[in-house]
Design a protein around this motif. Structure first.
Motif, PDB file in Angstrom:
ATOM      1  N   LEU A   1       0.858  -1.185   0.000  1.00 46.43           N
ATOM      2  CA  LEU A   1       0.000   0.000   0.000  1.00 46.43           C
ATOM      3  C   LEU A   1       0.896   1.238   0.000  1.00 46.43           C
ATOM      4  N   LEU A   2       0.799   2.034  -1.058  1.00 44.24           N
ATOM      5  CA  LEU A   2       1.526   3.296  -1.167  1.00 44.24           C
ATOM      6  C   LEU A   2       0.492   4.410  -1.055  1.00 44.24           C
ATOM      7  N   TYR A   3       0.626   5.260  -0.055  1.00 46.17           N
ATOM      8  CA  TYR A   3      -0.374   6.321   0.105  1.00 46.17           C
ATOM      9  C   TYR A   3       0.287   7.615   0.590  1.00 46.17           C
ATOM     10  N   GLY A   4      -0.451   8.711   0.430  1.00 46.56           N
ATOM     11  CA  GLY A   4       0.060   9.997   0.893  1.00 46.56           C
ATOM     12  C   GLY A   4      -0.048  11.067  -0.172  1.00 46.56           C
ATOM     13  N   GLU A   5       0.440  12.272   0.171  1.00 46.83           N
ATOM     14  CA  GLU A   5       0.290  13.446  -0.689  1.00 46.83           C
ATOM     15  C   GLU A   5       1.291  13.501  -1.835  1.00 46.83           C
ATOM     16  N   GLU A   6       2.455  12.855  -1.657  1.00 44.99           N
ATOM     17  CA  GLU A   6       3.531  13.046  -2.641  1.00 44.99           C
ATOM     18  C   GLU A   6       3.368  12.121  -3.840  1.00 44.99           C
ATOM     19  N   ALA A   7       2.719  12.652  -4.880  1.00 46.16           N
ATOM     20  CA  ALA A   7       2.434  11.862  -6.087  1.00 46.16           C
ATOM     21  C   ALA A   7       3.710  11.364  -6.755  1.00 46.16           C
ATOM     22  N   TYR A   8       4.759  12.168  -6.729  1.00 52.52           N
ATOM     23  CA  TYR A   8       6.016  11.791  -7.371  1.00 52.52           C
ATOM     24  C   TYR A   8       6.551  10.483  -6.778  1.00 52.52           C
ATOM     25  N   LEU A   9       6.580  10.395  -5.463  1.00 52.88           N
ATOM     26  CA  LEU A   9       7.118   9.201  -4.809  1.00 52.88           C
ATOM     27  C   LEU A   9       6.205   7.992  -5.006  1.00 52.88           C
ATOM     28  N   LYS A  10       4.898   8.219  -4.972  1.00 49.73           N
ATOM     29  CA  LYS A  10       3.970   7.101  -5.210  1.00 49.73           C
ATOM     30  C   LYS A  10       4.169   6.522  -6.610  1.00 49.73           C
ATOM     31  N   ASN A  11       4.262   7.399  -7.601  1.00 50.61           N
ATOM     32  CA  ASN A  11       4.480   6.925  -8.977  1.00 50.61           C
ATOM     33  C   ASN A  11       5.836   6.249  -9.130  1.00 50.61           C
ATOM     34  N   ARG A  12       6.838   6.812  -8.475  1.00 57.76           N
ATOM     35  CA  ARG A  12       8.189   6.267  -8.584  1.00 57.76           C
ATOM     36  C   ARG A  12       8.240   4.839  -8.042  1.00 57.76           C
ATOM     37  N   TYR A  13       7.702   4.652  -6.832  1.00 51.97           N
ATOM     38  CA  TYR A  13       7.772   3.318  -6.235  1.00 51.97           C
ATOM     39  C   TYR A  13       6.798   2.345  -6.898  1.00 51.97           C
ATOM     40  N   LYS A  14       5.667   2.835  -7.363  1.00 53.23           N
ATOM     41  CA  LYS A  14       4.742   1.981  -8.112  1.00 53.23           C
ATOM     42  C   LYS A  14       5.444   1.424  -9.355  1.00 53.23           C
ATOM     43  N   ASN A  15       6.109   2.307 -10.090  1.00 53.01           N
ATOM     44  CA  ASN A  15       6.788   1.878 -11.330  1.00 53.01           C
ATOM     45  C   ASN A  15       7.988   0.984 -11.046  1.00 53.01           C
ATOM     46  N   ARG A  16       8.729   1.299  -9.992  1.00 53.12           N
ATOM     47  CA  ARG A  16       9.889   0.468  -9.657  1.00 53.12           C
ATOM     48  C   ARG A  16       9.462  -0.934  -9.247  1.00 53.12           C
ATOM     49  N   LEU A  17       8.388  -1.032  -8.468  1.00 56.21           N
ATOM     50  CA  LEU A  17       7.892  -2.350  -8.061  1.00 56.21           C
ATOM     51  C   LEU A  17       7.404  -3.139  -9.275  1.00 56.21           C
ATOM     52  N   ARG A  18       6.669  -2.475 -10.144  1.00 56.92           N
ATOM     53  CA  ARG A  18       6.152  -3.172 -11.322  1.00 56.92           C
ATOM     54  C   ARG A  18       7.292  -3.707 -12.190  1.00 56.92           C
ATOM     55  N   GLN A  19       8.296  -2.860 -12.418  1.00 55.75           N
ATOM     56  CA  GLN A  19       9.420  -3.263 -13.266  1.00 55.75           C
ATOM     57  C   GLN A  19      10.243  -4.382 -12.637  1.00 55.75           C
ATOM     58  N   ALA A  20      10.314  -4.387 -11.297  1.00 52.60           N
ATOM     59  CA  ALA A  20      11.102  -5.415 -10.610  1.00 52.60           C
ATOM     60  C   ALA A  20      10.358  -6.748 -10.530  1.00 52.60           C
ATOM     61  N   ILE A  21       9.025  -6.689 -10.447  1.00 54.33           N
ATOM     62  CA  ILE A  21       8.242  -7.910 -10.276  1.00 54.33           C
ATOM     63  C   ILE A  21       7.983  -8.614 -11.606  1.00 54.33           C
ATOM     64  N   LEU A  22       7.708  -7.818 -12.667  1.00 60.67           N
ATOM     65  CA  LEU A  22       7.408  -8.396 -13.985  1.00 60.67           C
ATOM     66  C   LEU A  22       8.228  -7.717 -15.071  1.00 60.67           C
ATOM     67  N   PRO A  23       8.602  -8.435 -16.107  1.00 57.49           N
ATOM     68  CA  PRO A  23       9.227  -7.781 -17.264  1.00 57.49           C
ATOM     69  C   PRO A  23       8.267  -6.739 -17.844  1.00 57.49           C
ATOM     70  N   GLU A  24       8.822  -5.669 -18.389  1.00 62.32           N
ATOM     71  CA  GLU A  24       8.005  -4.554 -18.872  1.00 62.32           C
ATOM     72  C   GLU A  24       6.997  -4.983 -19.939  1.00 62.32           C
ATOM     73  N   ASP A  25       7.346  -5.972 -20.746  1.00 59.97           N
ATOM     74  CA  ASP A  25       6.471  -6.386 -21.850  1.00 59.97           C
ATOM     75  C   ASP A  25       5.506  -7.516 -21.461  1.00 59.97           C
ATOM     76  N   ASP A  26       5.495  -7.881 -20.181  1.00 56.98           N
ATOM     77  CA  ASP A  26       4.606  -8.951 -19.738  1.00 56.98           C
ATOM     78  C   ASP A  26       3.229  -8.369 -19.411  1.00 56.98           C
ATOM     79  N   THR A  27       2.334  -8.429 -20.376  1.00 55.49           N
ATOM     80  CA  THR A  27       0.974  -7.936 -20.172  1.00 55.49           C
ATOM     81  C   THR A  27       0.012  -9.053 -19.788  1.00 55.49           C
ATOM     82  N   MET A  28       0.440 -10.267 -19.985  1.00 58.64           N
ATOM     83  CA  MET A  28      -0.411 -11.413 -19.661  1.00 58.64           C
ATOM     84  C   MET A  28      -0.639 -11.545 -18.153  1.00 58.64           C
TER      85      MET A  28
END
Length: 331
Positions: free
Chosen positions: A18-45
């Motif tokens: 759960l990422l929450y709070g006022e700082e949109a920059y940090l939420k987007n940054r960690y959301k994207n970093r987690l996604r890229q680390a968990i799945l390859p960027e081209d894995d849409t399945m």
């Protein structure tokens, strides 16, 4: 953030974040970093995303129960759902039963820490509050970015840059990109560079205007107001920001009178420490009764505009004139 960085470094991911709070920059940054680390960027399945209120909880659970396709994980991203402000018992009960192959990431603005869903996520995974950063953190971040570009910045230029850009990291990043492009070919960023290319936030202009009011520089305060109008800022938005500034001054001045230190004042007022420090210095130019009256006058001005007794532009102008006059601080 420390725990998030640890998970990203080790690759040992929790079932839910759960990422929450006022700082949109940090939420987007960690959301994207987690996604890229968990799945390859081209894995849409193996990736699903949901956004906004009205998300079907049953659909999320059905997706979570689906085994990943030739991958270690299935990732589900849920943004701005409102689940953490409104009760969502079905999801709260399901979190402990998440299949080990499924990872959920929630990104929210507000949460109720007393809610069952918040407690379920905290128990099973990671909860990260990503709020406004303090002056030291923002300064280190800006200096680090400038250093990567092999440039220096003078102390007065850095101070002015942070004053103009505010404490929103997305805006700071945008203004810093502009500044670095502007000084391409120079080794050092100077005050003139900042003032030439950077755009001052409306909130910063309001702060400057109130500062002029506090110092009874009426002409400058009005000039700043007219500048905001020329930039197409609606008078009612300006009135809202003036009211917010006076309210913040009343808060920090009252807390200071009660003996709270700078850090405690910032925490209780819900603002960044360096903003609290600036606001308190400004507030000390007014008495508490005057600040209280100013907040009331802002409410009355809004009511006068809404009922048609005053035009919006004139209502704000009258407030500025009243509180930048010689008798304003003794009311």
């Amino acid at each position: 953030m420390k725990n998030l960085n640890e998970d990203l470094k080790t690759g040992a991911f929790r079932p839910v974040y759960l990422l929450y709070g006022e700082e949109a920059y940090l939420k987007n940054r960690y959301k994207n970093r987690l996604r890229q680390a968990i799945l390859p960027e081209d894995d849409t399945m193996n990736f699903s995303s949901y956004e906004g209120r009205g998300i079907d909880v049953r659909q999320i659970i059905d997706q979570a129960e689906t085994m990943p396709f030739f991958a270690d994980h299935r990732l589900i991203l849920i943004e701005n759902s409102g689940f953490f402000k409104n009760a969502c018992p079905e999801l709260a009960e399901y979190i402990p039963q998440l299949p080990q192959e499924t990872i959920l990431i929630f990104v929210e603005n507000e949460v109720d820490k007393r809610g069952k869903l918040f407690k379920a996520v905290k128990s099973a995974g990671r909860v990260a509050e990503l709020g406004r950063q303090d002056e030291r953190t923002l300064t280190a971040w800006v200096l680090g970015t400038i250093k990567k570009e092999k440039k220096n910045i003078t102390s007065d230029a850095l101070k002015r840059f942070l004053e103009m850009a505010g404490d929103d990291m997305e805006n700071i990043e945008h203004e810093l990109e502009k500044l670095l492009s502007f000084v391409h070919g120079k080794s050092a960023i100077e005050l003139g560079d900042v003032e030439e290319i950077c755009t001052e936030t409306t909130e910063s202009r309001i702060f400057d205007m109130i500062h002029a009011v506090a110092e009874k520089r009426q002409k400058q305060a009005l000039d700043l107001y007219y500048d905001l109008l020329s930039l197409k800022e609606p008078p009612m938005r300006i009135l809202f920001l003036i009211a917010r500034q006076f309210n913040q001054m009343l808060q920090v001045r009252s807390l200071s009178e009660q003996g709270y230190d700078g850090t405690s004042i910032a925490s209780r007022a819900g603002i960044a420490p360096f903003i609290a420090k600036r606001t308190l210095a400004q507030a000390k130019r007014f008495t508490i009764p005057v600040l209280r009256r100013a907040v009331e006058d802002c409410v009355e001005a809004e009511e006068a505009v809404k009922t048609g007794r005053l035009g919006d532009r004139l209502a704000v102008e009258m407030l500025i004139v009243r509180y930048s006059g010689d008798d304003a601080h003794r009311m």
